[in-house]
Design a protein around this motif. Structure first.
Motif, PDB file in Angstrom:
ATOM      1  N   TRP A  79      -0.607  -6.571  -6.773  1.00 56.79           N
ATOM      2  CA  TRP A  79      -1.200  -5.704  -5.774  1.00 56.79           C
ATOM      3  C   TRP A  79      -0.207  -5.415  -4.655  1.00 56.79           C
ATOM      4  CZ3 TRP A  79      -1.294  -7.618  -0.839  1.00 56.79           C
ATOM      5  CH2 TRP A  79      -1.172  -8.988  -0.691  1.00 56.79           C
ATOM      6  N   TYR A  80      -0.497  -4.377  -3.891  1.00 57.63           N
ATOM      7  CA  TYR A  80       0.214  -4.121  -2.646  1.00 57.63           C
ATOM      8  C   TYR A  80      -0.795  -3.603  -1.638  1.00 57.63           C
ATOM      9  CZ  TYR A  80       0.458   0.702  -4.406  1.00 57.63           C
ATOM     10  OH  TYR A  80       0.154   1.935  -4.912  1.00 57.63           O
ATOM     11  N   ALA A  81      -0.493  -3.798  -0.368  1.00 54.89           N
ATOM     12  CA  ALA A  81      -1.428  -3.433   0.691  1.00 54.89           C
ATOM     13  C   ALA A  81      -0.733  -2.550   1.714  1.00 54.89           C
ATOM     14  CB  ALA A  81      -1.982  -4.674   1.367  1.00 54.89           C
ATOM     15  N   VAL A  82      -1.512  -1.640   2.275  1.00 55.59           N
ATOM     16  CA  VAL A  82      -1.032  -0.750   3.325  1.00 55.59           C
ATOM     17  C   VAL A  82      -1.964  -0.903   4.514  1.00 55.59           C
ATOM     18  CG1 VAL A  82      -0.593   1.656   3.955  1.00 55.59           C
ATOM     19  CG2 VAL A  82      -0.131   0.878   1.632  1.00 55.59           C
ATOM     20  N   VAL A  83      -1.384  -1.149   5.681  1.00 58.91           N
ATOM     21  CA  VAL A  83      -2.165  -1.210   6.920  1.00 58.91           C
ATOM     22  C   VAL A  83      -2.089   0.168   7.553  1.00 58.91           C
ATOM     23  CG1 VAL A  83      -2.447  -2.326   9.162  1.00 58.91           C
ATOM     24  CG2 VAL A  83      -1.590  -3.639   7.215  1.00 58.91           C
ATOM     25  N   THR A  84      -3.243   0.703   7.948  1.00 60.20           N
ATOM     26  CA  THR A  84      -3.290   2.057   8.504  1.00 60.20           C
ATOM     27  C   THR A  84      -3.454   2.008  10.021  1.00 60.20           C
ATOM     28  OG1 THR A  84      -5.672   2.195   8.192  1.00 60.20           O
ATOM     29  CG2 THR A  84      -4.279   2.957   6.374  1.00 60.20           C
ATOM     30  N   GLU A  85      -3.221   3.161  10.653  1.00 58.14           N
ATOM     31  CA  GLU A  85      -3.343   3.246  12.106  1.00 58.14           C
ATOM     32  C   GLU A  85      -4.755   2.994  12.595  1.00 58.14           C
ATOM     33  OE1 GLU A  85      -1.828   7.093  13.211  1.00 58.14           O
ATOM     34  OE2 GLU A  85       0.165   6.268  13.601  1.00 58.14           O
ATOM     35  N   ASP A  86      -5.757   3.314  11.786  1.00 58.82           N
ATOM     36  CA  ASP A  86      -7.144   3.121  12.219  1.00 58.82           C
ATOM     37  C   ASP A  86      -7.665   1.724  11.882  1.00 58.82           C
ATOM     38  OD1 ASP A  86      -7.241   3.463   9.509  1.00 58.82           O
ATOM     39  OD2 ASP A  86      -8.903   4.891   9.516  1.00 58.82           O
ATOM     40  N   GLN A  87      -6.738   0.755  11.762  1.00 56.95           N
ATOM     41  CA  GLN A  87      -7.052  -0.671  11.598  1.00 56.95           C
ATOM     42  C   GLN A  87      -7.830  -0.975  10.320  1.00 56.95           C
ATOM     43  OE1 GLN A  87      -5.675  -2.922  13.773  1.00 56.95           O
ATOM     44  NE2 GLN A  87      -4.678  -1.074  14.479  1.00 56.95           N
ATOM     45  N   HIS A  88      -7.329  -0.464   9.202  1.00 53.40           N
ATOM     46  CA  HIS A  88      -7.861  -0.789   7.886  1.00 53.40           C
ATOM     47  C   HIS A  88      -6.715  -1.284   7.012  1.00 53.40           C
ATOM     48  CE1 HIS A  88     -11.215   1.762   9.198  1.00 53.40           C
ATOM     49  NE2 HIS A  88     -11.939   1.043   8.333  1.00 53.40           N
ATOM     50  N   ILE A  89      -7.011  -2.198   6.114  1.00 56.52           N
ATOM     51  CA  ILE A  89      -6.048  -2.646   5.115  1.00 56.52           C
ATOM     52  C   ILE A  89      -6.519  -2.096   3.779  1.00 56.52           C
ATOM     53  CG2 ILE A  89      -4.951  -4.607   3.982  1.00 56.52           C
ATOM     54  CD1 ILE A  89      -5.575  -6.250   6.499  1.00 56.52           C
ATOM     55  N   LEU A  90      -5.667  -1.303   3.150  1.00 59.81           N
ATOM     56  CA  LEU A  90      -5.989  -0.717   1.854  1.00 59.81           C
ATOM     57  C   LEU A  90      -5.212  -1.479   0.800  1.00 59.81           C
ATOM     58  CD1 LEU A  90      -5.575   3.020   2.906  1.00 59.81           C
ATOM     59  CD2 LEU A  90      -7.664   1.643   2.927  1.00 59.81           C
TER      60      LEU A  90
END
Length: 106
Positions: free
Chosen positions: A76-87
Protein backbone atom coordinates in the motif's frame (compact mmCIF):
# COMPACT_ATOMS: atom_id res chain seq x y z
CA UNK A 1 86.85 21.90 20.08
CA UNK A 2 84.03 21.73 17.61
CA UNK A 3 82.36 18.60 16.27
CA UNK A 4 84.36 18.84 13.07
CA UNK A 5 87.61 18.88 14.99
CA UNK A 6 86.61 15.79 17.04
CA UNK A 7 86.27 13.83 13.84
CA UNK A 8 82.51 13.28 13.89
CA UNK A 9 80.73 13.65 10.60
CA UNK A 10 77.79 16.06 10.21
CA UNK A 11 75.57 13.10 9.19
CA UNK A 12 76.18 11.19 12.41
CA UNK A 13 73.16 11.30 14.66
CA UNK A 14 72.91 10.03 18.20
CA UNK A 15 70.89 6.77 18.53
CA UNK A 16 68.12 8.34 20.61
CA UNK A 17 67.62 11.07 17.97
CA UNK A 18 67.52 8.44 15.22
CA UNK A 19 64.88 6.53 17.23
CA UNK A 20 62.85 9.74 17.63
CA UNK A 21 63.05 10.38 13.89
CA UNK A 22 61.71 6.87 13.16
CA UNK A 23 58.86 7.37 15.65
CA UNK A 24 57.85 10.67 14.02
CA UNK A 25 57.93 9.06 10.55
CA UNK A 26 55.77 6.12 11.70
CA UNK A 27 53.31 8.47 13.41
CA UNK A 28 53.04 10.60 10.26
CA UNK A 29 52.38 7.54 8.09
CA UNK A 30 49.77 6.27 10.58
CA UNK A 31 47.98 9.62 10.64
CA UNK A 32 47.93 9.84 6.84
CA UNK A 33 46.55 6.30 6.56
CA UNK A 34 43.90 7.06 9.20
CA UNK A 35 42.85 10.22 7.42
CA UNK A 36 42.52 8.38 4.11
CA UNK A 37 40.40 5.68 5.80
CA UNK A 38 38.12 8.25 7.47
CA UNK A 39 37.59 10.11 4.19
CA UNK A 40 36.89 6.84 2.34
CA UNK A 41 34.34 5.78 4.96
CA UNK A 42 32.61 9.15 4.81
CA UNK A 43 32.38 8.96 1.03
CA UNK A 44 31.00 5.41 1.18
CA UNK A 45 28.45 6.21 3.91
CA UNK A 46 27.25 9.50 2.47
CA UNK A 47 26.97 8.40 -1.15
CA UNK A 48 23.42 7.83 -2.39
CA UNK A 49 22.04 4.33 -2.50
CA UNK A 50 22.34 2.56 -5.84
CA UNK A 51 18.88 1.06 -5.58
CA UNK A 52 15.91 3.30 -5.04
CA UNK A 53 12.41 2.40 -4.03
CA UNK A 54 10.19 2.40 -7.12
CA UNK A 55 7.43 4.96 -6.96
CA UNK A 56 3.93 4.04 -8.10
CA UNK A 57 2.57 5.14 -11.44
CA UNK A 58 0.97 8.58 -11.40
CA UNK A 59 -1.44 8.72 -8.48
CA UNK A 60 -4.96 9.81 -9.34
CA UNK A 61 -6.44 11.67 -6.41
CA UNK A 62 -10.17 12.33 -6.02
CA UNK A 63 -11.36 15.66 -7.42
CA UNK A 64 -10.45 18.66 -5.29
CA UNK A 65 -7.74 16.85 -3.27
CA UNK A 66 -4.18 18.19 -3.13
CA UNK A 67 -1.35 16.04 -1.79
CA UNK A 68 0.99 17.34 0.91
CA UNK A 69 2.75 14.09 1.94
CA UNK A 70 3.37 10.57 0.66
CA UNK A 71 4.39 7.34 2.41
CA UNK A 72 4.42 3.69 1.50
CA UNK A 73 4.20 0.33 3.18
CA UNK A 74 4.10 -3.28 2.04
CA UNK A 75 1.29 -3.54 -0.49
CA UNK A 76 0.00 0.00 0.00
CA UNK A 77 0.88 3.67 -0.17
CA UNK A 78 -0.77 6.65 1.49
CA UNK A 79 -1.26 10.27 0.52
CA UNK A 80 -2.01 12.99 3.06
CA UNK A 81 -4.17 15.76 1.61
CA UNK A 82 -4.50 19.44 2.47
CA UNK A 83 -7.99 18.92 3.88
CA UNK A 84 -6.57 16.58 6.58
CA UNK A 85 -7.43 13.19 5.09
CA UNK A 86 -5.18 10.17 4.59
CA UNK A 87 -5.95 8.28 1.40
CA UNK A 88 -4.63 4.72 1.39
CA UNK A 89 -4.19 3.09 -2.02
CA UNK A 90 -3.40 -0.48 -3.09
CA UNK A 91 0.11 -0.49 -4.56
CA UNK A 92 -0.66 -3.15 -7.18
CA UNK A 93 -3.93 -1.81 -8.58
CA UNK A 94 -3.81 1.85 -7.51
CA UNK A 95 -7.36 1.68 -6.19
CA UNK A 96 -8.40 3.59 -3.09
CA UNK A 97 -8.60 1.17 -0.15
CA UNK A 98 -9.41 3.44 2.73
CA UNK A 99 -9.87 7.08 3.70
CA UNK A 100 -8.96 8.25 7.17
CA UNK A 101 -10.12 11.63 8.43
CA UNK A 102 -7.74 13.41 10.77
CA UNK A 103 -9.35 15.30 13.61
CA UNK A 104 -7.43 18.24 15.03
CA UNK A 105 -6.74 18.26 18.76
CA UNK A 106 -8.04 21.83 19.19
Amino acid sequence: MTDMEKGSLPGDVPPNLRFLRVLVTVLTATMIAGLVIVIALLVIRLSPEKTSVPLPDPIRLPAGKTAVAFTRGTGWYAVVTEDQHILIFDSMTGTLRQTVSIESGD
